[in-house]
Design a protein around this motif. Sequence first.
Motif, PDB file in Angstrom:
ATOM      1  N   UNK A  30       0.812  -1.219   0.000  1.00  9.21           N
ATOM      2  CA  UNK A  30       0.000   0.000   0.000  1.00  9.21           C
ATOM      3  C   UNK A  30       0.843   1.265   0.000  1.00  9.21           C
ATOM      4  N   UNK A  31       2.040   1.204   0.607  1.00  8.73           N
ATOM      5  CA  UNK A  31       2.906   2.373   0.650  1.00  8.73           C
ATOM      6  C   UNK A  31       3.343   2.850  -0.727  1.00  8.73           C
ATOM      7  N   UNK A  32       3.256   1.978  -1.723  1.00  6.83           N
ATOM      8  CA  UNK A  32       3.652   2.346  -3.084  1.00  6.83           C
ATOM      9  C   UNK A  32       2.552   3.115  -3.815  1.00  6.83           C
ATOM     10  N   UNK A  33       1.373   3.210  -3.226  1.00  4.93           N
ATOM     11  CA  UNK A  33       0.251   3.852  -3.905  1.00  4.93           C
ATOM     12  C   UNK A  33       0.137   5.335  -3.612  1.00  4.93           C
ATOM     13  N   UNK A  34       0.658   5.762  -2.470  1.00 10.51           N
ATOM     14  CA  UNK A  34       0.338   7.087  -1.947  1.00 10.51           C
ATOM     15  C   UNK A  34       1.336   8.155  -2.374  1.00 10.51           C
ATOM     16  N   UNK A  35       0.857   9.401  -2.320  1.00 12.95           N
ATOM     17  CA  UNK A  35       1.739  10.544  -2.518  1.00 12.95           C
ATOM     18  C   UNK A  35       1.984  10.918  -3.963  1.00 12.95           C
ATOM     19  N   UNK A  36       2.697  12.021  -4.131  1.00 14.89           N
ATOM     20  CA  UNK A  36       3.003  12.540  -5.465  1.00 14.89           C
ATOM     21  C   UNK A  36       3.810  11.545  -6.290  1.00 14.89           C
ATOM     22  N   UNK A  37       4.688  10.778  -5.616  1.00 18.10           N
ATOM     23  CA  UNK A  37       5.522   9.811  -6.320  1.00 18.10           C
ATOM     24  C   UNK A  37       4.988   8.389  -6.185  1.00 18.10           C
TER      25      UNK A  37
END
Length: 226
Positions: free
Chosen positions: A200-207
């Motif tokens: 899930x951490x790979x989905x969030x944010x500008x990058x």
Amino acid sequence: MMAADKVYFEMDLDDASNTLGALFFMNMKNDTTIKDLYSPIEFEKLNKFFSDSLQMSMNFFQKMKPALLEALIYPKMLACKNMSGVESELMKIAKENKKEILGFETAAFQASVFDSIPYRTQAKDLMNTIDSISKYKVYFNLMLKVYKEQDIAGMEDLFKNPAFGIEENQEILVNKRNVNWISQLKTILPQQPVFIAVGAGHLIGEKGLINLLRKQGYTLRPIDNK
């Protein structure tokens, strides 16, 4: 997943060379041991924690990278007793439906990611987790809640929290890997429908992958978690 031709994980979990290779790459380089990274008092604290809380002897993990040792603690932070990982369940569904299973990375590459973070930094993070275990349990339960609720903004806030987040190594652990995956997906996605399962951490944010895919011109819409 039923409409997909292939299923992509971070690593091809159906490839024995990856799963067996992962065991090989768990160890630190240059004959470094866990004892080398701690004072005698700190090592005794670590040893006692693993013995008392995890019923594991540090004798079996002398060469393991501290970040991977930290991962062994995570299941103990969750309230559920009968756990089945999301990846294993998705693997089961994929195999039952005869979907080809692939991955964006190899075990060797994932090992290189952790080798790029100094072992002493990893050791410090591991000890911090042990020292703050009760606080981390609260954090993990909150993370599970926002994950189930599909609260992307809430998840991003948790990852940015300096007490628990990974901001210090965000570029290495997440951002650079996301860019690499997008590069692969430029070729993969036009060819056939695929199901993608990553942390899930790979989905969030500008990058994050969601934003990076939108920048490539893709339209994304959430599917309700029922």
